[in-house]
Design an enzyme around this catalytic site. Structure first.
Site, PDB file in Angstrom:
ATOM      1  N   GLU A 291      40.891  44.449  48.354  1.00 43.61           N
ATOM      2  CA  GLU A 291      39.657  44.244  47.593  1.00 43.61           C
ATOM      3  C   GLU A 291      38.677  43.421  48.425  1.00 43.61           C
ATOM      4  O   GLU A 291      38.916  42.249  48.702  1.00 43.61           O
ATOM      5  CB  GLU A 291      39.952  43.509  46.280  1.00 43.61           C
ATOM      6  CG  GLU A 291      38.702  43.200  45.459  1.00 43.61           C
ATOM      7  CD  GLU A 291      38.986  42.328  44.246  1.00 43.61           C
ATOM      8  OE1 GLU A 291      38.033  41.693  43.738  1.00 43.61           O
ATOM      9  OE2 GLU A 291      40.161  42.274  43.806  1.00 43.61           O
TER      10      GLU A 291
ATOM     11  N   THR B   4      33.969  41.657  42.321  1.00 40.25           N
ATOM     12  CA  THR B   4      32.758  40.923  41.922  1.00 40.25           C
ATOM     13  C   THR B   4      31.594  41.891  41.756  1.00 40.25           C
ATOM     14  O   THR B   4      30.461  41.607  42.138  1.00 40.25           O
ATOM     15  CB  THR B   4      32.419  39.792  42.911  1.00 40.25           C
ATOM     16  OG1 THR B   4      33.615  39.160  43.362  1.00 40.25           O
ATOM     17  CG2 THR B   4      31.556  38.724  42.226  1.00 40.25           C
TER      18      THR B   4
ATOM     19  N   LYS C 151      41.680  42.989  34.799  1.00 41.02           N
ATOM     20  CA  LYS C 151      41.816  41.794  35.621  1.00 41.02           C
ATOM     21  C   LYS C 151      41.714  40.588  34.701  1.00 41.02           C
ATOM     22  O   LYS C 151      40.777  40.496  33.907  1.00 41.02           O
ATOM     23  CB  LYS C 151      40.707  41.762  36.673  1.00 41.02           C
ATOM     24  CG  LYS C 151      40.608  40.440  37.435  1.00 41.02           C
ATOM     25  CD  LYS C 151      39.506  40.514  38.470  1.00 41.02           C
ATOM     26  CE  LYS C 151      39.309  39.185  39.175  1.00 41.02           C
ATOM     27  NZ  LYS C 151      38.345  39.288  40.290  1.00 41.02           N
TER      28      LYS C 151
END
Length: 214
Positions: free
Chosen positions: A42, A74, A133
């Site tokens: 990621e 993000t 998440k």
């Protein structure tokens, strides 16, 4: 056939989350991870030049010759989501509920792991994409994950935030499908490879003939 990101992440069980100084550093870090037995990485939008880093790492392969699965974390806006997917991202991740990103993912048929912290947010993310998440995970700890799994037994839950590499086993034992790690992984290539080798499980059948052998 290509491997679904969920299959790769849950087989790997540790998802590195990279926040680098620039695109070059992100590419170097990703290359080292792929050589150490990692396949899914990621990158994050907090890295300057992150879209360039994604485009440069997507063509890479892991140590077994399988295509890298580069995700972008993000991601909180529709523009960022589109930019990430246009650069070749295999999946998107947000730290909190992001309806704009969810909509882009639906339009593009993309994998989106939406973030949340409350049970309601996490349940909503799971209903939307099958995985969630949990961030910031350290606030609730492994016991929080165990409680979530009691009511969402089939959910793929990926706790991230404030977790040290040595604690990964505790989170997996609590029911996490994988654990996001933002720092603390060893720099030594041999030690890094040992971390992934100790955690890895066989991947899906779509990786035919390329799974790690016992």
């Amino acid at each position: 056939m290509s491997c679904h990101p969920y299959a790769a992440i849950t087989a790997q069980r540790l998802l590195p989350v990279l926040r680098n100084a620039d695109a070059d550093e992100a590419v170097r870090h990703t290359t080292a991870l792929l050589a150490a037995g990692c396949r899914a990485v990621e990158l994050t939008t907090s890295t300057p030049g992150w879209a360039e880093a994604v485009a440069r790492t997507v063509p890479l392969t892991d140590v077994q010759g399988r295509p890298a699965l580069i995700g972008v974390g993000t991601v909180t806006t529709a523009d960022a989501a589109r930019t990430a997917l246009d650069a070749g991202a295999a999946f998107l991740i947000s730290p909190y509920p992001a309806p704009e990103v969810r909509e882009v993912a639906r339009e593009r048929g993309a994998v989106f792991i939406e973030g949340g912290f409350t049970p309601g947010e996490i349940a909503s993310a799971v209903r939307s994409g099958g995985a969630a998440k949990v961030f910031p995970a350290h606030v609730g700890g492994p016991r929080f994950i165990r409680s979530l799994k009691a009511v969402l037994p089939d959910a793929l839950i990926i706790p991230t935030g404030g977790i040290e590499p040595g604690e990964v086993g505790d989170w997996l034992a609590a029911g996490a499908a994988a654990v996001g790690i933002g720092g603390g992984l060893p720099a030594d290539p041999g030690e890094l490879a040992a971390v992934f080798a100790a955690l890895a499980q066989p991947c899906c059948g779509d990786c035919a003939g390329t799974e790690r052998r016992p």
